[in-house]
Design an enzyme around this catalytic site. Structure first.
Site, PDB file in Angstrom:
ATOM      1  N   GLU A 264       0.863  -1.177   0.000  1.00  0.00           N
ATOM      2  CA  GLU A 264       0.000   0.000   0.000  1.00  0.00           C
ATOM      3  C   GLU A 264       0.893   1.218   0.000  1.00  0.00           C
ATOM      4  O   GLU A 264       1.636   1.463   0.944  1.00  0.00           O
ATOM      5  CB  GLU A 264      -0.918  -0.014   1.223  1.00  0.00           C
ATOM      6  CG  GLU A 264      -1.976   1.084   1.181  1.00  0.00           C
ATOM      7  CD  GLU A 264      -1.791   2.131   2.251  1.00  0.00           C
ATOM      8  OE1 GLU A 264      -0.827   2.920   2.148  1.00  0.00           O
ATOM      9  OE2 GLU A 264      -2.598   2.159   3.180  1.00  0.00           O
ATOM     10  N   CYS A 298      -2.562   8.169   4.623  1.00  0.00           N
ATOM     11  CA  CYS A 298      -2.385   7.900   3.190  1.00  0.00           C
ATOM     12  C   CYS A 298      -3.649   8.189   2.401  1.00  0.00           C
ATOM     13  O   CYS A 298      -3.587   8.514   1.214  1.00  0.00           O
ATOM     14  CB  CYS A 298      -1.941   6.453   2.977  1.00  0.00           C
ATOM     15  SG  CYS A 298      -3.071   5.240   3.670  1.00  0.00           S
TER      16      CYS A 298
END
Length: 491
Positions: A264, A298
């Protein structure tokens, strides 16, 4: 060992002492006895001494994980789940300690530490149930001459590189599926927030968790990162971090063997608000994504595209939330926003603000680090005149909201998709046709419409340069399991 809970002084200024590596079921110092000083971002004072692994320690962890996998992969699922339940139970006993350690290593406000803790315990619980459903899968033979089935088996040793922003959340997303599936794992926390992971090692040691199944080390790229990647022992390299780091890990790890990857990476989330949207709700969420965890998320909104008809209303609402934000560290006063994680982040965020203003941006609020101890930065609101400015291609990872007005859905779709990143995106409108249009055409792994929702059972992952594979949900388990076809010819 862990100090007795009653001996802990949960003050804003505390020292957790020396913390050791956890390798092969043992708490050990680095082979060269080296420790590094962990600085609390809220006080700029040392909060722990962290054992700094050498290459020899890394090799020891790899061999321990290899032996741990041989044992753990053959351990019946029911027994594995008993150990996971024992670990989870012990985590709840030390919840206050773990949350306090996150507050001191990361600078999170106390309320924010709850998400980290809940994520690791939720992950252990979710994947304990998920593995029960991973049965052999039959395949029908078209000619009727054979029988076939798919066996799902643990892939092997896992190496997990973790980002600093959510120390236990990121760890939990990797640990849960790995040990439930029957894999062993080496956890490499960020050097900016390794404390809670090292305390996890102490907890594992306290309950005598099976040796070699979980190993926790932190060190530099040369002595830890590269040896972990270049070893032939790991079968899965998984990571939460930047796109640049992911590229390096893939390059390093592919030199010696073919491995599986689950990563990720960075995001550059567009946040689109139409003229028919609930502007109050959109601004509340938009501001929360910058105030929460000081914008070090994020999936935080990065580029705010607001229809020109509601631009001023949105800006006024955002500014009111930023004005109301209270900066601080510790439990006293219940601040809504803590510091950035390190001094480098302060420098980076200030640089982004300066670039935005040099490119024609108008500063509406904030824009600087306050004159106080700690790595704080004010929540910042900037109005930009042009959607094609270079600054909009940079991930902020801080409390800065950059707003650009738009006129049409076609225009804003083009702007939103104009990014190498493709993790999260947000759209606010009361028009179902508009929502359906963006759900179809936004090039992001997640499209959130008129709200926001994240949980362990929902898949989390990106497209383009934002990653490979997913965290969370049943889909994440696929990364930790191999699929073996077994065919038997009928006699």
């Amino acid at each position: 060992m862990i100090k007795e809970k009653e001996q802990l002084t949960l003050s804003d200024s505390m020292h957790f002492g020396k913390k050791n590596l956890y390798i092969n079921g043992e708490l050990i110092p680095a082979s060269d006895q080296n420790y590094f000083s962990l600085i609390c971002p809220g006080t700029e004072e040392e909060t722990a001494e962290i054992a700094w692994a050498t290459k020899k320690d890394t090799e020891k962890a790899l061999l321990a994980a290899e032996e741990g996998f041989k044992m753990w992969s053959q351990t019946p699922v029911e027994e594995r789940l008993e150990w996971i339940a024992k670990l989870s139970s012990k985590l709840f006993e030390y919840e206050d300690l773990l949350r306090t350690s996150i507050m001191h290593e990361m600078g999170k406000v106390w309320e924010g530490t709850a998400e980290d803790f809940k994520s690791i315990t939720d992950s252990l619980a979710f994947y304990s149930e998920e593995i029960k459903d991973r049965q052999d899968i039959p395949i029908t033979d078209k000619e009727g001459t054979h029988t076939h089935h798919i066996k799902q088996q643990p892939i092997g040793v896992v190496v997990a590189f973790l980002a600093y922003n959510f120390p236990l959340l990121n760890l939990g997303f990797k640990l849960g599926p790995a040990i439930a599936a029957g894999c062993s794992i080496i956890l490499k926390p960020s050097e900016f927030s390794p404390l809670s992971a090292y305390i996890l090692g102490e907890i594992l040691h306290e309950i005598d968790f099976p040796k070699g199944v979980i190993n926790i080390i932190c060190g530099d790229v040369v002595n830890v990162g590269i040896p972990l990647c270049e070893s032939k022992i790991p079968r899965l390299i998984t990571m939460i971090g930047s796109t640049e780091t992911a590229q390096k890990l893939i390059q390093q790890s592919s030199k010696t063997s073919i491995k599986r990857y689950s990563m990720e990476c960075g995001g550059n989330a567009p946040f689109i608000v139409f003229d028919d949207a609930d502007v109050d709700k959109a601004a509340t969420i938009g501001a929360a994504l910058k105030i929460g965890n000081t914008g070090q998320i994020c999936v935080a909104a990065n580029r705010y595209y607001v229809h020109e008809a509601v631009l001023q209303q949105f800006l006024d609402k955002m500014k009111s939330h930023f004005v109301a934000a209270t900066l601080g560290f510790g439990r006293d006063g219940n601040p809504s926003m803590g510091p950035l994680a390190n001094v480098a982040s302060v420098i980076k965020v200030k640089g982004i603000v300066d670039k935005a203003l040099n490119q024609g941006g108008q500063l509406l609020f904030g824009g600087k680090a306050p004159d106080r101890k700690g790595y704080f930065f004010e929540p910042t609101l900037i109005l930009l005149p042009d959607a094609n400015l270079p600054i909009l291609q940079e991930e902020v990872f801080g409390p800065v909201a950059m707003v650009v007005p738009f006129k049409t859905k076609e225009q804003v779709l083009e702007w939103a998709n104009d990014s190498d990143a493709g993790l999260a995106s947000y759209v606010f409108s009361q028009n179902n046709d508009i929502l359906a249009f963006f759900a179809e055409h936004l090039e992001f792994g997640e499209v959130q419409l008129n709200g926001i929702k994240y949980d362990i059972y929902l898949p989390h992952g990106g497209v383009k340069n934002s990653g490979i594979g997913v965290d969370c949900s049943s889909y994440a388990m696929d990364d930790y399991l191999t699929k073996k076809r077994v065919t038997l010819e009928k006699s």
